[in-house]
Design a protein around this motif. Structure first.
Motif, PDB file in Angstrom:
ATOM      1  N   THR A 250      81.748 -15.011  40.458  1.00 54.09           N
ATOM      2  CA  THR A 250      81.475 -16.325  39.877  1.00 54.09           C
ATOM      3  C   THR A 250      82.741 -17.072  39.477  1.00 54.09           C
ATOM      4  O   THR A 250      82.715 -18.286  39.293  1.00 54.09           O
ATOM      5  N   GLY A 251      83.860 -16.357  39.340  1.00 52.01           N
ATOM      6  CA  GLY A 251      85.069 -17.035  38.871  1.00 52.01           C
ATOM      7  C   GLY A 251      86.296 -16.863  39.739  1.00 52.01           C
ATOM      8  O   GLY A 251      87.345 -17.429  39.430  1.00 52.01           O
ATOM      9  N   GLU A 252      86.194 -16.076  40.849  1.00 50.01           N
ATOM     10  CA  GLU A 252      87.391 -15.780  41.641  1.00 50.01           C
ATOM     11  C   GLU A 252      87.351 -16.488  42.998  1.00 50.01           C
ATOM     12  O   GLU A 252      86.358 -16.429  43.721  1.00 50.01           O
ATOM     13  N   LEU A 253      88.471 -17.116  43.288  1.00 53.14           N
ATOM     14  CA  LEU A 253      88.622 -17.896  44.511  1.00 53.14           C
ATOM     15  C   LEU A 253      89.044 -16.991  45.669  1.00 53.14           C
ATOM     16  O   LEU A 253      89.788 -16.031  45.476  1.00 53.14           O
ATOM     17  N   CYS A 254      88.591 -17.309  46.877  1.00 52.08           N
ATOM     18  CA  CYS A 254      89.026 -16.563  48.056  1.00 52.08           C
ATOM     19  C   CYS A 254      90.300 -17.182  48.612  1.00 52.08           C
ATOM     20  O   CYS A 254      90.307 -18.343  49.025  1.00 52.08           O
ATOM     21  N   PRO A 255      91.418 -16.437  48.672  1.00 53.23           N
ATOM     22  CA  PRO A 255      92.679 -16.998  49.151  1.00 53.23           C
ATOM     23  C   PRO A 255      92.724 -17.174  50.667  1.00 53.23           C
ATOM     24  O   PRO A 255      93.647 -17.820  51.177  1.00 53.23           O
ATOM     25  N   SER A 256      91.765 -16.620  51.384  1.00 56.77           N
ATOM     26  CA  SER A 256      91.791 -16.711  52.852  1.00 56.77           C
ATOM     27  C   SER A 256      91.166 -17.994  53.377  1.00 56.77           C
ATOM     28  O   SER A 256      91.297 -18.296  54.571  1.00 56.77           O
ATOM     29  N   LYS A 257      90.475 -18.710  52.526  1.00 50.92           N
ATOM     30  CA  LYS A 257      89.850 -19.955  52.965  1.00 50.92           C
ATOM     31  C   LYS A 257      90.833 -21.111  52.746  1.00 50.92           C
ATOM     32  O   LYS A 257      91.277 -21.344  51.607  1.00 50.92           O
ATOM     33  N   PRO A 258      91.191 -21.874  53.777  1.00 47.35           N
ATOM     34  CA  PRO A 258      92.144 -22.985  53.628  1.00 47.35           C
ATOM     35  C   PRO A 258      91.715 -23.996  52.575  1.00 47.35           C
ATOM     36  O   PRO A 258      92.563 -24.580  51.891  1.00 47.35           O
ATOM     37  N   GLU A 259      90.403 -24.179  52.424  1.00 44.98           N
ATOM     38  CA  GLU A 259      89.913 -25.148  51.432  1.00 44.98           C
ATOM     39  C   GLU A 259      90.268 -24.730  50.010  1.00 44.98           C
ATOM     40  O   GLU A 259      90.346 -25.581  49.117  1.00 44.98           O
ATOM     41  N   SER A 260      90.453 -23.430  49.793  1.00 47.44           N
ATOM     42  CA  SER A 260      90.766 -22.952  48.441  1.00 47.44           C
ATOM     43  C   SER A 260      92.072 -23.559  47.951  1.00 47.44           C
ATOM     44  O   SER A 260      92.148 -24.110  46.838  1.00 47.44           O
ATOM     45  N   PHE A 261      93.103 -23.464  48.761  1.00 49.19           N
ATOM     46  CA  PHE A 261      94.397 -24.020  48.351  1.00 49.19           C
ATOM     47  C   PHE A 261      94.317 -25.539  48.227  1.00 49.19           C
ATOM     48  O   PHE A 261      94.902 -26.123  47.302  1.00 49.19           O
ATOM     49  N   GLU A 262      93.597 -26.191  49.113  1.00 48.12           N
ATOM     50  CA  GLU A 262      93.486 -27.650  49.039  1.00 48.12           C
ATOM     51  C   GLU A 262      92.809 -28.072  47.739  1.00 48.12           C
ATOM     52  O   GLU A 262      93.207 -29.054  47.110  1.00 48.12           O
ATOM     53  N   LEU A 263      91.786 -27.327  47.331  1.00 52.58           N
ATOM     54  CA  LEU A 263      91.111 -27.625  46.068  1.00 52.58           C
ATOM     55  C   LEU A 263      92.072 -27.471  44.896  1.00 52.58           C
ATOM     56  O   LEU A 263      92.205 -28.369  44.056  1.00 52.58           O
ATOM     57  N   ILE A 264      92.761 -26.325  44.821  1.00 49.73           N
ATOM     58  CA  ILE A 264      93.653 -26.068  43.689  1.00 49.73           C
ATOM     59  C   ILE A 264      94.830 -27.043  43.706  1.00 49.73           C
ATOM     60  O   ILE A 264      95.283 -27.505  42.647  1.00 49.73           O
ATOM     61  N   LYS A 265      95.328 -27.362  44.883  1.00 48.47           N
ATOM     62  CA  LYS A 265      96.421 -28.336  44.967  1.00 48.47           C
ATOM     63  C   LYS A 265      95.985 -29.669  44.374  1.00 48.47           C
ATOM     64  O   LYS A 265      96.754 -30.331  43.672  1.00 48.47           O
ATOM     65  N   GLY A 266      94.729 -30.042  44.650  1.00 48.51           N
ATOM     66  CA  GLY A 266      94.226 -31.292  44.080  1.00 48.51           C
ATOM     67  C   GLY A 266      94.089 -31.233  42.569  1.00 48.51           C
ATOM     68  O   GLY A 266      94.454 -32.181  41.859  1.00 48.51           O
ATOM     69  N   LEU A 267      93.564 -30.129  42.042  1.00 50.02           N
ATOM     70  CA  LEU A 267      93.411 -29.980  40.595  1.00 50.02           C
ATOM     71  C   LEU A 267      94.770 -29.960  39.904  1.00 50.02           C
ATOM     72  O   LEU A 267      94.979 -30.644  38.887  1.00 50.02           O
TER      73      LEU A 267
END
Length: 607
Positions: A250-267
């Motif tokens: 419920t709280g951990e992001l998957c680092p293998s999905k490209p969208e993960s970094f894009e989301l965090i970069k935006g935040l």
């Protein structure tokens, strides 16, 4: 003993008269560069002052004397340049230090920088409050820790916005110079409006005002944006759920999905945009429990958790560094990382070591510090003034643990030369938990942290006396005269017994007294279950029933008497619905048992 917090480094009482501060003192402010904050603080400290300002020369100074003093007598004293030379010698280049001298003719404070003069004013303020006339005294004082940080955790319950401002001023009074803020869904996200709390997110204008207040009080804001773990407030949403490491994460992001970094970069981008003057950005990245469990991560990182962690963390570090920020991360996911993996970590980062419990802080922190420093990675420290401590329902901090943690960290930080110490002050274990407690019950350990950060050699045996005197207006003679001997760990056990003697900050003492009354009403030694158990052993026995009923009635009446008082006092500090959330979290189990077991058994208040 003067009840200074923090305790000053060098203090000498001098022969001569005390200085009686006049209603309209003459205040002369001398600065090598203009800093409007200093004039503002002078005017706030001395509302009726006759003010003058001089620019030029070296260093910063303030002179306070009487308007009616003879001008020739004033000129005959040492001039600013002469005293400044002595101040520079005494402080030996120590930033944020100050030199205060007082005698019957007046007071002069000098410093090498504007922050030092501000802290000298805070010491003077404490003297003014403790003495009717300022004694002839000389103080030379400076901080042992460069970054002395407290923590605003806005994830669960938090104080009204106007109080967040006031608490920055209060922290600065005790020479705290930074605050770590975890906004979570209380941040006014624009690109991600679905992540901002619909009711309690801070408005953009309020955030700007908070930053202005921090600047006014020489406090640096370090924003914290979770970037890997503890993202429950993001990954709970359906449109982000697919970015979890696993369905159960419920709280951990998957680092293998490209969208993960894009989301965090935006935040991170929004956070950094709103904090252009902050040197640091805290990336979080602690407790990524399900790391490397999804099939893609298993294959990509060969099942090596540390490799997966460092790979994603390096992307975050590079992004933050490209924006001119120094990125900080929590250390725990690399606690036992082998050197062959750790050496790949981007050196532009800072590891913040957080260890909140245990009797061997020195050995643990020393080993971790050596490991990071050998790779060229700077280290910061993080004790806790409130943490889990095995108890989710903490009406105030588990103080024996917190004092021990702060004292151990102080010795270790001194030995290792760790120049940043953050007093983490968690409101709950994570977003989906219940609140530990409220910020306003933590002033005692927070000011112990401030005391130790400024002066690592502070006399901690006298801290509780200094705190009661400085924070509550209770002198040691009064406190010990009423209660006898008490120790540094005893604050929460004694302050509610001293309510009649509290002269300052009474609202915090009342809050603790109400929390104590709640605990007394639900005392573990009187929990109802043991009487229910007896009734099941001897069903129908009238003596057993009477015992059960007596204890049920006593407990319930005590709890119900506390409930409205708790709600009322919490509404001084929090929005009403947030205060209600806290109260419900405390009474929920009791209310549930009332609706179910107690009602079914026929227990009531009337019989």
């Amino acid at each position: 003993m003067i009840a200074f917090i923090p305790q000053v480094k060098q203090l000498s009482f001098l022969p001569g008269d005390s200085f009686h501060l006049p209603q309209e003192p003459r205040v002369t402010l001398m600065m090598e560069r203009a800093d409007p904050r200093l004039e503002l603080h002078c005017r706030r400290l001395f509302p009726g002052l006759v003010f003058s300002e001089k620019l030029g020369g070296e260093g910063y100074a303030i002179r306070i004397d009487s308007v009616d003093r003879d001008q020739e007598d004033s000129a005959a004293r040492q001039d600013h340049a002469g005293i400044m030379e002595e101040t520079a010698r005494l402080l030996s280049g120590k930033r944020e230090g100050y030199h205060l001298q007082a005698d019957g003719t007046g007071i002069i404070i000098q410093a090498l920088d504007s922050a030092g003069l501000f802290y000298g004013l805070q010491t003077l303020l404490q003297l003014v409050e403790l003495y009717e006339a300022i004694p002839a005294v000389e103080i030379v004082d400076w901080p042992d820790t460069a970054l002395r940080c407290m923590n605003y955790d806005l994830r669960q319950t938090y104080s009204k916005p106007e109080l967040l401002h006031a608490y920055l001023a209060d922290a600065a009074r005790y020479k705290i110079n930074s605050v770590l803020i975890e906004y979570e869904d209380k941040f006014p996200f624009e690109a991600y409006p679905d992540l901002a709390h619909p009711k309690h997110a801070i408005e953009a204008e309020q955030l700007e005002q908070l930053k202005q207040t921090a600047f006014l009080y020489f406090i640096e804001i370090i924003p914290l944006q979770q970037s890997f773990g503890h993202l429950e407030y993001v990954l709970r949403h359906e449109n982000y759920k697919h970015l979890r490491e696993t369905e159960k994460s419920t709280g951990e992001l998957c680092p293998s999905k490209p969208e993960s970094f894009e989301l965090i970069k935006g935040l991170l981008g929004e956070i950094m945009d709103r904090h252009p003057d902050s040197r640091y950005i805290h990336l979080g990245c602690d407790e990524v429990y399900s790391l490397c469990e999804c099939p893609d991560c298993q294959e990509r990182f060969e099942g090596v958790r540390e490799r997966a962690f460092i790979s994603f963390l390096n992307l975050l570090i590079d992004h933050a560094a490209s924006r001119g920020k120094t990125p900080i991360f929590w250390h725990d996911m690399l606690d036992k990382c082998p050197l062959e993996e750790l050496q790949h970590l981007d050196k532009r980062s800072v590891a913040m070591i957080w260890i909140y419990n245990g009797r061997n802080i020195d050995a643990e922190v020393s080993a971790l510090t050596a490991k990071f420093r050998e790779l060229g990675i700077r280290v910061m420290g993080a004790p806790a003034v409130r943490s889990f401590d095995g108890a989710e329902h903490q009406n105030y901090p588990v103080i024996a643990n917190r004092v021990d943690n702060l004292l151990q960290w102080n010795k270790t930080a001194d030995k290792l030369g760790i120049d940043c110490s953050v007093a983490t002050n968690w409101t709950g274990p994570f977003s989906l938990g219940v609140p530990y407690g409220v910020f306003e019950t933590t002033w005692y350990p927070m000011l112990l942290h401030a005391d130790l950060c400024w002066n690592r050699g502070s006399d901690t045996d006298t801290f509780i006396d200094r705190f009661l005197h400085q924070f509550h207006g209770i002198s040691p003679e009064v406190g010990h005269g009423k209660l006898g001997h008490y120790r540094i760990e005893d604050y929460y056990d004694i302050i509610w017994k001293l309510m009649d003697e509290v002269r300052k900050n009474r609202e915090y003492a009342e809050l603790i007294e109400i929390m104590h009354s709640f605990e007394e009403a639900t005392d573990r030694s009187r929990t109802i279950h043991k009487y229910v158990y007896r009734w099941e052993l001897y069903p129908g026995d009238q003596a057993e029933w009477r015992s059960l009923l007596n204890n049920y009635q006593r407990n319930r009446r005590g709890r119900e008497a506390v409930r409205p008082r708790m709600q009322t006092v919490l509404e001084r500090f929090q929005p009403a619905d947030m205060a209600e959330h806290f109260v419900r979290s405390r009474f929920y189990l009791h209310d549930y048992l009332e609706r179910t077991m107690y009602q079914e058994m026929g227990l009531n208040l009337d019989e």
